[in-house]
Design an enzyme around this catalytic site. Structure first.
Site, PDB file in Angstrom:
ATOM      1  CG  HIS A 234     -94.443   6.188 -72.698  1.00 50.33           C
ATOM      2  ND1 HIS A 234     -95.209   7.333 -73.150  1.00 50.33           N
ATOM      3  CD2 HIS A 234     -93.625   7.060 -71.677  1.00 50.33           C
ATOM      4  CE1 HIS A 234     -94.798   8.536 -72.745  1.00 50.33           C
ATOM      5  NE2 HIS A 234     -93.718   8.266 -72.145  1.00 50.33           N
ATOM      6  CE1 TYR A 238     -89.791  10.510 -73.049  1.00 48.09           C
ATOM      7  CE2 TYR A 238     -90.854   8.227 -72.391  1.00 48.09           C
ATOM      8  CZ  TYR A 238     -90.835   9.595 -72.201  1.00 48.09           C
ATOM      9  OH  TYR A 238     -91.727  10.484 -71.628  1.00 48.09           O
ATOM     10  CG  HIS A 385     -99.128  15.124 -76.525  1.00 46.59           C
ATOM     11  ND1 HIS A 385     -97.913  15.639 -75.845  1.00 46.59           N
ATOM     12  CD2 HIS A 385     -98.608  13.691 -76.341  1.00 46.59           C
ATOM     13  CE1 HIS A 385     -96.977  14.884 -75.241  1.00 46.59           C
ATOM     14  NE2 HIS A 385     -97.585  13.736 -75.615  1.00 46.59           N
ATOM     15  CG  PHE A 386     -99.099  11.958 -81.413  1.00 45.61           C
ATOM     16  CD1 PHE A 386     -99.056  11.945 -82.781  1.00 45.61           C
ATOM     17  CD2 PHE A 386    -100.376  11.526 -80.765  1.00 45.61           C
ATOM     18  CE1 PHE A 386    -100.165  11.583 -83.782  1.00 45.61           C
ATOM     19  CE2 PHE A 386    -101.312  10.658 -81.558  1.00 45.61           C
ATOM     20  CZ  PHE A 386    -101.363  10.970 -83.060  1.00 45.61           C
ATOM     21  CG  HIS A 387     -99.440  15.933 -85.272  1.00 47.29           C
ATOM     22  ND1 HIS A 387    -100.440  14.971 -84.924  1.00 47.29           N
ATOM     23  CD2 HIS A 387     -98.922  15.529 -86.587  1.00 47.29           C
ATOM     24  CE1 HIS A 387    -100.633  13.934 -86.045  1.00 47.29           C
ATOM     25  NE2 HIS A 387     -99.803  14.442 -87.143  1.00 47.29           N
ATOM     26  NE  ARG A 450    -105.677   9.430 -80.836  1.00 47.29           N
ATOM     27  CZ  ARG A 450    -104.735   8.734 -80.366  1.00 47.29           C
ATOM     28  NH1 ARG A 450    -104.523   8.606 -78.931  1.00 47.29           N
ATOM     29  NH2 ARG A 450    -103.915   8.159 -81.126  1.00 47.29           N
ATOM     30  NE  ARG A 451    -106.526   5.587 -81.750  1.00 45.03           N
ATOM     31  CZ  ARG A 451    -106.828   5.708 -80.363  1.00 45.03           C
ATOM     32  NH1 ARG A 451    -107.784   6.114 -79.670  1.00 45.03           N
ATOM     33  NH2 ARG A 451    -105.606   5.330 -79.845  1.00 45.03           N
TER      34      ARG A 451
HETATM   35 FE1  HAS Z   1     -96.579  11.662 -75.072  1.00 42.31          FE
HETATM   36  C1  HAS Z   1     -99.652  10.406 -75.708  1.00 42.31           C
HETATM   37  C2  HAS Z   1     -97.350  11.674 -71.750  1.00 42.31           C
HETATM   38  C3  HAS Z   1     -93.520  13.092 -74.251  1.00 42.31           C
HETATM   39  C4  HAS Z   1     -95.632  10.979 -78.078  1.00 42.31           C
HETATM   40  N1  HAS Z   1     -97.380  10.823 -76.408  1.00 42.31           N
HETATM   41  C5  HAS Z   1     -98.793   9.994 -76.696  1.00 42.31           C
HETATM   42  C6  HAS Z   1     -98.884   9.660 -78.160  1.00 42.31           C
HETATM   43  C7  HAS Z   1     -97.463  10.106 -78.650  1.00 42.31           C
HETATM   44  C8  HAS Z   1     -96.760  10.506 -77.789  1.00 42.31           C
HETATM   45  C9  HAS Z   1     -97.422   9.376 -80.203  1.00 42.31           C
HETATM   46  O1  HAS Z   1     -99.465  10.295 -69.647  1.00 42.31           O
HETATM   47  C10 HAS Z   1    -100.158   8.979 -78.428  1.00 42.31           C
HETATM   48  C11 HAS Z   1     -99.950   7.507 -78.446  1.00 42.31           C
HETATM   49  C12 HAS Z   1    -101.499   7.345 -78.967  1.00 42.31           C
HETATM   50  O2  HAS Z   1    -101.487   7.009 -80.147  1.00 42.31           O
HETATM   51  O3  HAS Z   1    -102.582   6.758 -78.278  1.00 42.31           O
HETATM   52  N2  HAS Z   1     -95.675  12.181 -73.215  1.00 42.31           N
HETATM   53  C13 HAS Z   1     -96.239  12.406 -71.990  1.00 42.31           C
HETATM   54  C14 HAS Z   1     -94.988  12.843 -71.224  1.00 42.31           C
HETATM   55  C15 HAS Z   1     -94.108  13.254 -71.794  1.00 42.31           C
HETATM   56  C16 HAS Z   1     -94.251  12.758 -73.123  1.00 42.31           C
HETATM   57  C17 HAS Z   1     -95.159  13.009 -69.613  1.00 42.31           C
HETATM   58  N3  HAS Z   1     -94.730  11.929 -76.025  1.00 42.31           N
HETATM   59  C18 HAS Z   1     -93.564  12.526 -75.674  1.00 42.31           C
HETATM   60  C19 HAS Z   1     -92.626  12.517 -76.475  1.00 42.31           C
HETATM   61  C20 HAS Z   1     -93.040  12.061 -77.560  1.00 42.31           C
HETATM   62  C21 HAS Z   1     -94.729  11.617 -77.309  1.00 42.31           C
HETATM   63  C22 HAS Z   1     -91.351  13.173 -76.319  1.00 42.31           C
HETATM   64  C23 HAS Z   1     -92.613  11.860 -78.802  1.00 42.31           C
HETATM   65  C24 HAS Z   1     -91.511  11.939 -79.336  1.00 42.31           C
HETATM   66  N4  HAS Z   1     -98.141  11.213 -73.843  1.00 42.31           N
HETATM   67  C25 HAS Z   1     -98.264  11.154 -72.603  1.00 42.31           C
HETATM   68  C26 HAS Z   1     -99.395  10.656 -72.118  1.00 42.31           C
HETATM   69  C27 HAS Z   1    -100.043  10.158 -73.336  1.00 42.31           C
HETATM   70  C28 HAS Z   1     -99.171  10.566 -74.140  1.00 42.31           C
HETATM   71  C29 HAS Z   1    -100.133  10.364 -70.601  1.00 42.31           C
HETATM   72  C30 HAS Z   1    -101.600   9.225 -73.414  1.00 42.31           C
HETATM   73  C31 HAS Z   1    -102.671  10.479 -73.635  1.00 42.31           C
HETATM   74  C32 HAS Z   1    -103.929   9.428 -73.779  1.00 42.31           C
HETATM   75  O4  HAS Z   1    -104.880   9.578 -73.010  1.00 42.31           O
HETATM   76  O5  HAS Z   1    -104.044   8.802 -74.661  1.00 42.31           O
HETATM   77  C33 HAS Z   1     -92.689  13.899 -71.333  1.00 42.31           C
HETATM   78  O6  HAS Z   1     -91.821  12.942 -71.822  1.00 42.31           O
HETATM   79  C34 HAS Z   1     -92.677  15.237 -71.413  1.00 42.31           C
HETATM   80  C35 HAS Z   1     -91.377  15.913 -70.812  1.00 42.31           C
HETATM   81  C36 HAS Z   1     -90.960  17.156 -71.379  1.00 42.31           C
HETATM   82  C37 HAS Z   1     -90.647  18.610 -71.020  1.00 42.31           C
HETATM   83  C38 HAS Z   1     -89.973  19.247 -71.905  1.00 42.31           C
HETATM   84  C39 HAS Z   1     -88.838  19.602 -71.697  1.00 42.31           C
HETATM   85  C40 HAS Z   1     -88.183  20.771 -72.549  1.00 42.31           C
HETATM   86  C41 HAS Z   1     -87.171  20.731 -73.215  1.00 42.31           C
HETATM   87  C42 HAS Z   1     -86.803  21.990 -74.300  1.00 42.31           C
HETATM   88  C43 HAS Z   1     -86.112  22.928 -74.017  1.00 42.31           C
HETATM   89  C44 HAS Z   1     -86.106  24.177 -74.870  1.00 42.31           C
HETATM   90  C45 HAS Z   1     -85.252  24.848 -75.272  1.00 42.31           C
HETATM   91  C46 HAS Z   1     -85.274  25.982 -75.983  1.00 42.31           C
HETATM   92  C47 HAS Z   1     -83.673  24.710 -74.625  1.00 42.31           C
HETATM   93  C48 HAS Z   1     -90.720  18.629 -69.706  1.00 42.31           C
HETATM   94  C49 HAS Z   1     -86.073  19.804 -73.325  1.00 42.31           C
HETATM   95  C50 HAS Z   1     -85.441  27.411 -75.283  1.00 42.31           C
HETATM   96  C51 HAS Z   1     -85.500  28.473 -76.140  1.00 42.31           C
HETATM   97  C52 HAS Z   1     -86.560  29.465 -75.883  1.00 42.31           C
HETATM   98  C53 HAS Z   1     -86.648  30.636 -76.876  1.00 42.31           C
HETATM   99  C54 HAS Z   1     -87.459  29.419 -74.580  1.00 42.31           C
END
Ligand code: HAS
Length: 561
Positions: A234, A238, A385-387, A450-451
């Protein structure tokens, strides 16, 4: 010029960024070569996968689906990211705190260690001796060379971490009462997090996988190996995200003609990432037996804490865009939006990445919610999600960085033609990913695993429902491959063909009236102490339980796929 002289010059010109000498540029570029070659190979594997999964294509020459899936995952998720990040971080430190000749030599050592490791792991996969996917879950067993190669990649990154910390240390000694430049502070945090978390994968690879794959031990404790993997896995996400955030906080403001919204807020969000990235690995194991539900609950709560710094980042981005737009004369509620530089690919690509992170992050919150996780776990929703997160948010930001970093290092110009091509590239990527990742999310909700290679699952009705979405994934995946070819073309242009000239290394400044950043923000002992305390709290008891009450271990399942 010696490092001391460079720093002296730095001080005289009031901390304006240092210049990057040719030998340094060569080092940073070498990391970029490997990253972009990996992009091409991994992208090609991705294309083959989506074609196979559409049901209308078969792999030639006896190549296995899981062989290319392993290559795709390892080369993109582990190699492309790590090489880009280490090269980019070296360049950030070279620019803000300087790099001595000795540090550069050690930088090369890190590069070659990582490259040799990559070659070993890649060879094992290409020979079909490591069809274990990028998570190399036991009891699937790969050839020992696969694990040894991965271990070398990690050792190479540790050398890079030592070099990075030494660079900052030397600067700090020469500037005792000054705060560490923001980007150097961020790199320091990312590498502290990385070293602490990669100890988990090092232990499982060295103590469990290598002896087991060599036949020295007969069985492996599967749950322990997966727990140690996710202790690393995890924070790994980050480790990918934080360099993108470095660009969002400290580089994008300069590109759009603005200032850093808040230096303290940016540092605080990185400190929170250090605290909460690691003690959360169980949210990948929520459906696994053998882990007490209380500890799963505790780690889910901590997972919700790690969402906070991303929300702070979202707030900062909006605030920075709005303040900049208003300074440029925007009025009304949303006029500032029009003031953003929509023709500048250095901004447009990362901005598209930010937009993707809104659904990408929301998907993460769904995954992390224990009850909802039971619906999506092991479905292709997770792949969707991860794509969105790594392959869109992070990768588009990395592309955005490449548009100025590569010409800055090669002494060439980012021409209007490349800006235009880059904007097309961003659009193709965004549309391709919308189609592919959208179809993956929906198919996942319909139960698609998946997989897995193409299967009709004995002609069941449910599997027939998935086929349309798999075809959509093939369409999206094909667009993405076109995007990769375009990006490689752009990379080569910037490397060797664009006209000679100078391209800026954009580093933003703080607002003139910004509050001073409190000095306690650099209390490293405290931050590392809290991080270790949180890890011990979240992992000690469940780890003892997993080891003491382990079921009989598993013999290897050797290349069954
Ligand atoms: Fe995830 C599975 C939970 C973030 C990557 N994640 C994965 C896997 C990968 C991955 C590779 O809780 C698969 C692993 C595998 O092979 O099994 N993930 C989260 C959570 C977050 C999160 C809570 N993941 C990421 C990020 C990744 C990533 C970042 C890669 C870089 N993830 C999980 C969980 C799994 C999981 C479970 C396991 C699932 C399972 O069952 O297998 C958080 O960090 C997300 C927080 C993000 C936000 C968004 C904030 C938005 C921002 C953008 C602002 C936009 C602007 C533009 C300013 C709250 C900062 C505005 C413009 C306009 C026009 C509106």
């Amino acid at each position: 010029m010696s490092l001391a002289m460079k720093q002296q010059q730095n001080e005289e010109i009031n901390l304006t960024p240092l210049s990057i000498a040719k030998p340094e540029a060569k080092l940073y570029l070498s990391f970029m070569y490997v990253a972009f070659i990996s992009l091409f190979i991994g992208g090609l594997m991705g294309l083959l996968q989506v074609l196979v999964r559409s049901g209308d294509f078969e792999l030639p020459l006896g190549i296995g689906y899981y062989q290319i899936l392993t290559l795709h995952g390892v080369i993109l998720a582990l190699v492309l990211t790590t090489f880009f990040i280490i090269g980019f971080q070296y360049s950030l430190l070279g620019k803000t705190v300087g790099m001595s000749d000795k540090q550069r030599k050690l930088g090369w050592l890190s590069f070659w260690t990582m490259t040799i490791g990559t070659a070993l792991t890649g060879t094992a996969i290409l020979l079909g001796e490591a069809n274990v996917l990028y998570t190399f879950y036991a009891p699937l067993k790969a050839h020992p060379i696969f694990y040894i190669g991965l271990a070398l990649v990690v050792v190479g990154t540790w050398i890079a971490a030592l070099v990075n910390w030494h660079q900052v240390y030397v600067w700090k000694k020469a500037h005792p009462n000054q705060k560490t430049p923001l980007l150097a502070f961020m790199v320091t945090i990312n590498m502290i997090m990385w070293v602490i978390c990669s100890l988990g994968v090092a232990v499982t690879v060295l103590v469990q996988f290598i002896p087991w794959s060599l036949g020295y031990t007969e069985t492996i404790n599967v749950l322990l190996s997966r727990t140690l993997f996710w202790y690393f896995g995890h924070p790994l996400v980050y480790f990918w995200l934080l360099p993108a955030y470095m660009a969002w906080y400290a580089i994008i403001p300069k590109i759009i003609g603005g200032k850093i919204f808040s230096d303290s807020l940016a540092r605080l969000s990185f400190i929170l990432f250090l605290f909460f990235s690691i003690p959360v690995g169980f949210h990948h194991q929520l459906t696994e037996p053998g882990i007490d539900p209380t500890w799963k609950f505790i780690q889910v709560v901590l997972t919700f804490m790690v969402i906070v710094p991303s929300l702070m980042t979202a707030f900062s981005m909006f605030a920075m865009f709005e303040t900049t737009g208003r300074k440029q004369g925007a009025t009304g509620l949303f006029d500032w939006f029009k003031k953003l530089p929509w023709k500048d690919v250095r901004f447009v690509a990362p901005f598209a990445g930010m937009v993707a992170f809104i659904p990408g992050g929301a998907g993460g919150i769904i995954n992390a919610s224990h009850q909802l996780n039971t619906l999506v776990h092991n479905t292709i929703w997770v792949t969707g999600h991860f794509h969105l997160t790594i392959a869109t948010t992070v990768l588009l930001t990395f592309f955005g960085i490449a548009y100025w970093l590569i010409p800055h290092l090669t002494g060439r110009k980012l021409t209007p033609k490349i800006h235009k091509l880059g904007i097309y590239q961003t659009i193709i990527w965004a549309v391709g990913m919308l189609i592919m990742s959208g179809a993956m999310h929906i198919q996942g909700l319909l139960g698609g695993p998946r997989r897995s290679s193409f299967s009709e699952y004995g002609g069941t009705e449910q599997a027939a429902e998935w086929v349309g979405y798999q075809t959509a994934q093939a369409v999206g995946g094909t667009l993405l491959f076109i995007g990769i070819v375009l990006m490689i073309y752009i990379f080569m242009e910037l490397l060797a063909f664009a006209p000679k000239g100078e391209e800026e290394f954009p580093i933003a400044e703080e607002e003139e009236d910004a509050q001073p950043t409190p000095s306690w923000m650099e209390n490293w002992k405290l931050w590392i102490g809290i991080t270790i305390a949180l890890i011990l709290f979240a992992y000690t008891i469940p780890m003892i339980d997993i080891i003491q009450n382990a079921p009989p271990g598993s013999p290897p399942f050797d290349n069954i796929l």
